[in-house]
Design an enzyme around this catalytic site. Structure first.
Site, PDB file in Angstrom:
ATOM      1  N   CYS A  43       0.998  -1.262  -0.001  1.00 59.34           N
ATOM      2  CA  CYS A  43       0.137  -0.054   0.153  1.00 59.34           C
ATOM      3  C   CYS A  43       0.875   1.044   0.094  1.00 59.34           C
ATOM      4  O   CYS A  43       0.667   2.003  -0.837  1.00 59.34           O
ATOM      5  CB  CYS A  43      -1.056  -0.076   1.311  1.00 59.34           C
ATOM      6  SG  CYS A  43      -2.004   1.333   1.379  1.00 59.34           S
ATOM      7  N   CYS A  48      -1.289   1.688  -3.361  1.00 60.93           N
ATOM      8  CA  CYS A  48      -2.307   2.850  -2.979  1.00 60.93           C
ATOM      9  C   CYS A  48      -1.795   4.221  -2.864  1.00 60.93           C
ATOM     10  O   CYS A  48      -2.057   5.164  -3.667  1.00 60.93           O
ATOM     11  CB  CYS A  48      -3.191   2.556  -1.676  1.00 60.93           C
ATOM     12  SG  CYS A  48      -3.368   0.572  -1.353  1.00 60.93           S
ATOM     13  N   LYS A  51       0.256   5.618  -5.784  1.00 58.71           N
ATOM     14  CA  LYS A  51      -0.847   5.384  -7.133  1.00 58.71           C
ATOM     15  C   LYS A  51      -1.638   6.664  -7.004  1.00 58.71           C
ATOM     16  O   LYS A  51      -1.864   7.362  -7.963  1.00 58.71           O
ATOM     17  CB  LYS A  51      -1.812   4.066  -7.025  1.00 58.71           C
ATOM     18  CG  LYS A  51      -2.839   3.948  -8.193  1.00 58.71           C
ATOM     19  CD  LYS A  51      -4.154   4.516  -7.714  1.00 58.71           C
ATOM     20  CE  LYS A  51      -4.696   3.967  -6.226  1.00 58.71           C
ATOM     21  NZ  LYS A  51      -5.388   2.860  -6.074  1.00 58.71           N
ATOM     22  N   TYR A 180      -8.800  -3.229 -11.286  1.00 67.84           N
ATOM     23  CA  TYR A 180      -8.559  -2.182 -10.799  1.00 67.84           C
ATOM     24  C   TYR A 180      -7.125  -1.626 -11.268  1.00 67.84           C
ATOM     25  O   TYR A 180      -6.963  -0.052 -11.681  1.00 67.84           O
ATOM     26  CB  TYR A 180      -8.035  -2.217  -9.372  1.00 67.84           C
ATOM     27  CG  TYR A 180      -9.395  -2.299  -8.094  1.00 67.84           C
ATOM     28  CD1 TYR A 180      -9.832  -1.350  -7.569  1.00 67.84           C
ATOM     29  CD2 TYR A 180      -9.979  -3.626  -7.903  1.00 67.84           C
ATOM     30  CE1 TYR A 180     -10.833  -1.572  -6.784  1.00 67.84           C
ATOM     31  CE2 TYR A 180     -10.980  -3.832  -7.162  1.00 67.84           C
ATOM     32  CZ  TYR A 180     -11.522  -2.692  -6.477  1.00 67.84           C
ATOM     33  OH  TYR A 180     -12.441  -3.047  -5.530  1.00 67.84           O
ATOM     34  N   GLU A 184      -6.782   2.023 -13.476  1.00 65.57           N
ATOM     35  CA  GLU A 184      -6.052   2.969 -12.708  1.00 65.57           C
ATOM     36  C   GLU A 184      -4.830   3.587 -13.512  1.00 65.57           C
ATOM     37  O   GLU A 184      -4.558   4.794 -13.802  1.00 65.57           O
ATOM     38  CB  GLU A 184      -5.651   2.661 -11.570  1.00 65.57           C
ATOM     39  CG  GLU A 184      -7.120   2.549 -10.571  1.00 65.57           C
ATOM     40  CD  GLU A 184      -6.921   2.234  -9.044  1.00 65.57           C
ATOM     41  OE1 GLU A 184      -7.781   2.302  -8.208  1.00 65.57           O
ATOM     42  OE2 GLU A 184      -5.764   1.828  -8.617  1.00 65.57           O
ATOM     43  N   HIS A 439     -26.815  21.682  -1.750  1.00 63.38           N
ATOM     44  CA  HIS A 439     -26.825  22.303  -3.157  1.00 63.38           C
ATOM     45  C   HIS A 439     -25.837  23.563  -3.142  1.00 63.38           C
ATOM     46  O   HIS A 439     -25.689  24.055  -2.274  1.00 63.38           O
ATOM     47  CB  HIS A 439     -28.493  22.900  -3.135  1.00 63.38           C
ATOM     48  CG  HIS A 439     -28.563  23.384  -4.482  1.00 63.38           C
ATOM     49  ND1 HIS A 439     -28.951  22.580  -5.520  1.00 63.38           N
ATOM     50  CD2 HIS A 439     -28.655  24.726  -4.948  1.00 63.38           C
ATOM     51  CE1 HIS A 439     -28.800  23.577  -6.518  1.00 63.38           C
ATOM     52  NE2 HIS A 439     -28.955  24.712  -6.191  1.00 63.38           N
ATOM     53  N   GLU A 444     -26.157  15.809  -4.567  1.00 64.53           N
ATOM     54  CA  GLU A 444     -27.708  15.899  -4.190  1.00 64.53           C
ATOM     55  C   GLU A 444     -28.639  15.107  -4.940  1.00 64.53           C
ATOM     56  O   GLU A 444     -29.722  14.627  -4.638  1.00 64.53           O
ATOM     57  CB  GLU A 444     -28.106  17.280  -4.155  1.00 64.53           C
ATOM     58  CG  GLU A 444     -27.952  18.014  -5.734  1.00 64.53           C
ATOM     59  CD  GLU A 444     -28.291  19.498  -5.621  1.00 64.53           C
ATOM     60  OE1 GLU A 444     -29.471  19.846  -5.317  1.00 64.53           O
ATOM     61  OE2 GLU A 444     -27.250  20.160  -5.850  1.00 64.53           O
TER      62      GLU A 444
HETATM   63  P1  NDP Z   1      -8.187  -7.552 -10.480  1.00 69.58           P
HETATM   64  O1  NDP Z   1      -8.458  -8.838  -9.900  1.00 69.58           O
HETATM   65  O2  NDP Z   1      -8.857  -6.362 -10.105  1.00 69.58           O
HETATM   66  O3  NDP Z   1      -8.189  -7.726 -11.994  1.00 69.58           O
HETATM   67  C1  NDP Z   1      -7.485  -8.698 -12.920  1.00 69.58           C
HETATM   68  C2  NDP Z   1      -7.660  -8.519 -14.251  1.00 69.58           C
HETATM   69  O4  NDP Z   1      -6.789  -9.565 -15.050  1.00 69.58           O
HETATM   70  C3  NDP Z   1      -9.111  -8.836 -14.262  1.00 69.58           C
HETATM   71  O5  NDP Z   1      -9.648  -7.989 -15.632  1.00 69.58           O
HETATM   72  C4  NDP Z   1      -8.821 -10.357 -15.029  1.00 69.58           C
HETATM   73  O6  NDP Z   1     -10.281 -10.654 -16.082  1.00 69.58           O
HETATM   74  C5  NDP Z   1      -7.715 -10.232 -15.843  1.00 69.58           C
HETATM   75  N1  NDP Z   1      -6.866 -11.605 -16.132  1.00 69.58           N
HETATM   76  C6  NDP Z   1      -6.678 -12.503 -14.993  1.00 69.58           C
HETATM   77  N2  NDP Z   1      -6.072 -13.546 -15.468  1.00 69.58           N
HETATM   78  C7  NDP Z   1      -5.821 -13.332 -16.552  1.00 69.58           C
HETATM   79  C8  NDP Z   1      -5.260 -13.959 -17.786  1.00 69.58           C
HETATM   80  N3  NDP Z   1      -4.660 -14.974 -17.720  1.00 69.58           N
HETATM   81  N4  NDP Z   1      -5.313 -13.239 -18.974  1.00 69.58           N
HETATM   82  C9  NDP Z   1      -5.882 -12.420 -19.319  1.00 69.58           C
HETATM   83  N5  NDP Z   1      -6.506 -11.525 -18.397  1.00 69.58           N
HETATM   84  C10 NDP Z   1      -6.580 -11.996 -17.027  1.00 69.58           C
HETATM   85  O7  NDP Z   1      -6.586  -7.452 -10.158  1.00 69.58           O
HETATM   86  P2  NDP Z   1      -5.528  -6.109 -10.287  1.00 69.58           P
HETATM   87  O8  NDP Z   1      -4.103  -6.855 -10.512  1.00 69.58           O
HETATM   88  O9  NDP Z   1      -5.986  -5.257 -11.084  1.00 69.58           O
HETATM   89  O10 NDP Z   1      -5.599  -5.897  -8.775  1.00 69.58           O
HETATM   90  C11 NDP Z   1      -5.330  -6.690  -7.604  1.00 69.58           C
HETATM   91  C12 NDP Z   1      -6.064  -6.528  -6.303  1.00 69.58           C
HETATM   92  O11 NDP Z   1      -5.473  -5.291  -5.690  1.00 69.58           O
HETATM   93  C13 NDP Z   1      -7.528  -6.098  -6.552  1.00 69.58           C
HETATM   94  O12 NDP Z   1      -8.303  -7.259  -6.756  1.00 69.58           O
HETATM   95  C14 NDP Z   1      -7.776  -4.889  -5.579  1.00 69.58           C
HETATM   96  O13 NDP Z   1      -8.487  -5.831  -4.706  1.00 69.58           O
HETATM   97  C15 NDP Z   1      -6.428  -4.755  -5.096  1.00 69.58           C
HETATM   98  N6  NDP Z   1      -6.433  -3.194  -5.822  1.00 69.58           N
HETATM   99  C16 NDP Z   1      -7.378  -2.187  -5.002  1.00 69.58           C
HETATM  100  C17 NDP Z   1      -7.324  -0.978  -5.668  1.00 69.58           C
HETATM  101  C18 NDP Z   1      -8.380   0.140  -4.999  1.00 69.58           C
HETATM  102  O14 NDP Z   1      -8.814  -0.211  -4.042  1.00 69.58           O
HETATM  103  N7  NDP Z   1      -8.526   1.023  -5.592  1.00 69.58           N
HETATM  104  C19 NDP Z   1      -6.474  -0.496  -6.625  1.00 69.58           C
HETATM  105  C20 NDP Z   1      -5.118  -1.547  -7.063  1.00 69.58           C
HETATM  106  C21 NDP Z   1      -5.515  -2.740  -6.545  1.00 69.58           C
HETATM  107  P3  NDP Z   1     -11.465 -11.093 -15.552  1.00 69.58           P
HETATM  108  O15 NDP Z   1     -12.181  -9.795 -14.977  1.00 69.58           O
HETATM  109  O16 NDP Z   1     -12.024 -11.572 -16.906  1.00 69.58           O
HETATM  110  O17 NDP Z   1     -11.160 -12.052 -14.683  1.00 69.58           O
END
Ligand code: NDP
Length: 462
Positions: A43, A48, A51, A180, A184, A439, A444
């Site tokens: 984080c 976080c 980022k 995410y 982002e 407002h 709102e």
């Molecule tokens: P996510 O789980 O959010 O997203 C992973 C993405 O990768 C999905 O779109 C998934 O597709 C895709 N994917 C997974 N495996 C493959 C593959 N083999 N080939 C192609 N695409 C694939 O993970 P992130 O890495 O973005 O983030 C990790 C975690 O970190 C998040 O789950 C979140 O909990 C946390 N995080 C939170 C943030 C916040 O609160 N703002 C910011 C950044 C991270 P599909 O959707 O089809 O499964």
């Protein structure tokens, strides 16, 4: 008098580890905490916090453009990537110092080393090869980006770990993933002037979010100039001329970019941790299996945060740590409440959300009322920026409870936090209706949507 060196030994100095160590030490317990890299964890060091700082940096370019509509003439602007990286570094170093100071002030012993389990109550500090014993051990070592070893050329790609500290800002980047991190970073890089393409295997980004948020954000990103390729994946990455990357996709497209970033989820850091030696059970994803009280199958060994793959969010790890302390050291068993976790995607515009998406709610409840507003935010009238805010409340018609609230728009993350309190308290749509509006604000709209936009009965929109 305990027979162990420590009452509590924590492996991992991230959000969950530091919180449990600091609280236990503050109670007078003898606590040791080992971290092999930097205190603060994902984080603070490469998640976080940096980022969000980079999100701010990437927004200025739109602010400069918008200023003209309000009478301002902004002179020539220039972005200095190295200056941003240095400023970020100074801030996370400051935060890291605060984490250490908090531990130190509470009386915890800080150990700069990797630590591995060698038995139920014993840990080996690899820097000194010393063995230490503890009555309780907490594993809070987090996770790391999926390296995607199956992808030929994966070693030529970066992940969020490297993205913050690139020696140069790339001129172009291809980001793989639709979650995410991919979303982002696509917005960050685009805002900093990088030609950005996002490639995602599904039909629309952010598969686990409400349909309106997904569609609205994807449209906004495309309108800004981010190229979004859906229903395709990278099949090969090769080194191209001048250190560039040549990427081939399953659909047969070839892209030549400066950097390829993989954002395909995160996996727990459980390798070479001595889990097998100590007999700690992991699941098929390599995550440590825990019960509601963060207990592993081995008495005296606990695990918190991303290493358990419950919900990969900083506040959840911190909450799990606080529950652990309450249960183990204050004699008051509490398990983390993982229901109705508000969350935000720091895209541009942001998504702020809590509760069920319309699709999830339709599976759970027979009769839903959906209140939906889509409008141009006030600032966009004079700035001339073409953008939309979308707000949505999902209401269970049976008891009038608001079961989901979703916002796409500026500061949606801030709004989600307050909506989280309301939904947690069991707010009904009637409570929204009798709340006076603030407002003029965007929010709102949330208290002035008197008529449902539509209903969903037995899963069908009517
Ligand atoms: P996510 O789980 O959010 O997203 C992973 C993405 O990768 C999905 O779109 C998934 O597709 C895709 N994917 C997974 N495996 C493959 C593959 N083999 N080939 C192609 N695409 C694939 O993970 P992130 O890495 O973005 O983030 C990790 C975690 O970190 C998040 O789950 C979140 O909990 C946390 N995080 C939170 C943030 C916040 O609160 N703002 C910011 C950044 C991270 P599909 O959707 O089809 O499964």
């Amino acid at each position: 008098m305990t027979a162990f060196d420590y009452d509590l030994f924590v492996i991992g100095g991230g959000s969950g580890g530091v919180r449990s160590a600091r609280l236990a030490a503050g109670m007078g317990k003898k606590v040791g905490i080992a971290e092999e890299f930097r205190f603060g964890g994902t984080c603070v060091i490469r998640g976080c916090v940096p980022k969000k700082l980079y999100v701010y940096a990437s927004q200025f370019h739109e602010h400069f453009e918008d200023a003209a509509g309000f009478g301002w003439t902004v002179g020539e602007t220039r972005f200095d990537w190295k200056a941003l990286v240095a400023a970020k570094e100074a801030e996370i170093t400051r935060l890291e110092g605060l984490y250490r100071k908090g531990l130190d002030n509470a009386g915890a012993t800080i150990l700069q080393t990797r630590a591995v389990l060698v038995g139920p109550n014993t840990v080996r500090l690899t820097a000194t090869d010393e063995l230490v014993t503890a009555e309780r051990i907490v594993i809070a070592v987090g996770g790391h980006p999926t390296p995607h070893f199956d992808l030929p050329g994966h070693d030529l790609c970066i992940t969020s770990n490297e993205a913050f500290d690139l020696a140069e800002l790339p001129k172009s980047i291809l980001i793989s993933g639709g979650g995410y991190i991919a979303v982002e970073f696509a917005n960050i890089f685009h805002g900093l002037g990088v030609e950005t393409t996002l490639i995602y295997r599904g039909k629309q980004i952010l598969s686990r979010f409400d349909q309106d948020m997904r569609a609205g954000l994807q449209a906004a990103m495309i309108a800004k100039g981010i190229r979004v390729i859906c229903e395709d994946i990278i099949t090969h990455v090769a080194e191209g001329e001048g250190g560039r990357r040549t990427v081939t996709t399953k659909a047969g497209e070839t892209l030549v970019v400066d950097q390829v970033m993989l954002a395909l989820g995160r996996v727990p850091n459980t390798a070479r941790l001595g889990l097998e030696t100590a007999g700690v059970r992991t699941n098929e994803k390599g995550a440590i299996v825990v019960d509601d009280y963060s207990r592993t199958n081995v008495p005296g060994i606990f695990a918190l945060g991303d290493v358990t793959d419950r919900v990969q969010l900083t506040p959840v790890a911190i909450h799990e740590a606080m529950c652990f302390i309450e249960t183990e050291f204050r004699g008051n068993p509490v398990s983390p409440d993982l229901d109705l976790i508000a969350t935000a995607v720091f895209s541009q515009p942001e998504i702020g959300t809590v509760g069920l998406s319309e699709e999830e709610a339709a599976k759970k409840f027979d009769d839903l009322e959906v209140y939906r507003a889509e409008f141009r935010p006030m600032k966009a009238t004079l700035s001339g920026r073409q953008e939309k805010t979308i707000m949505k409340l999902i209401v269970n018609a049976g008891d009038r409870k608001v079961v989901g609230a979703h916002i796409l728009g500026h500061e949606a993350g801030e709004m989600a936090q307050l909506l989280g309190v309301s939904l947690k308290a069991g707010v009904t749509k009637d409570d929204f209706d009798r709340t006076m509006a603030v407002h003029p604000t965007a929010t709102e709209e949330l208290v002035t949507m008197y008529q449902p936009s539509y209903r969903v009965r037995s899963g069908q929109r009517v």
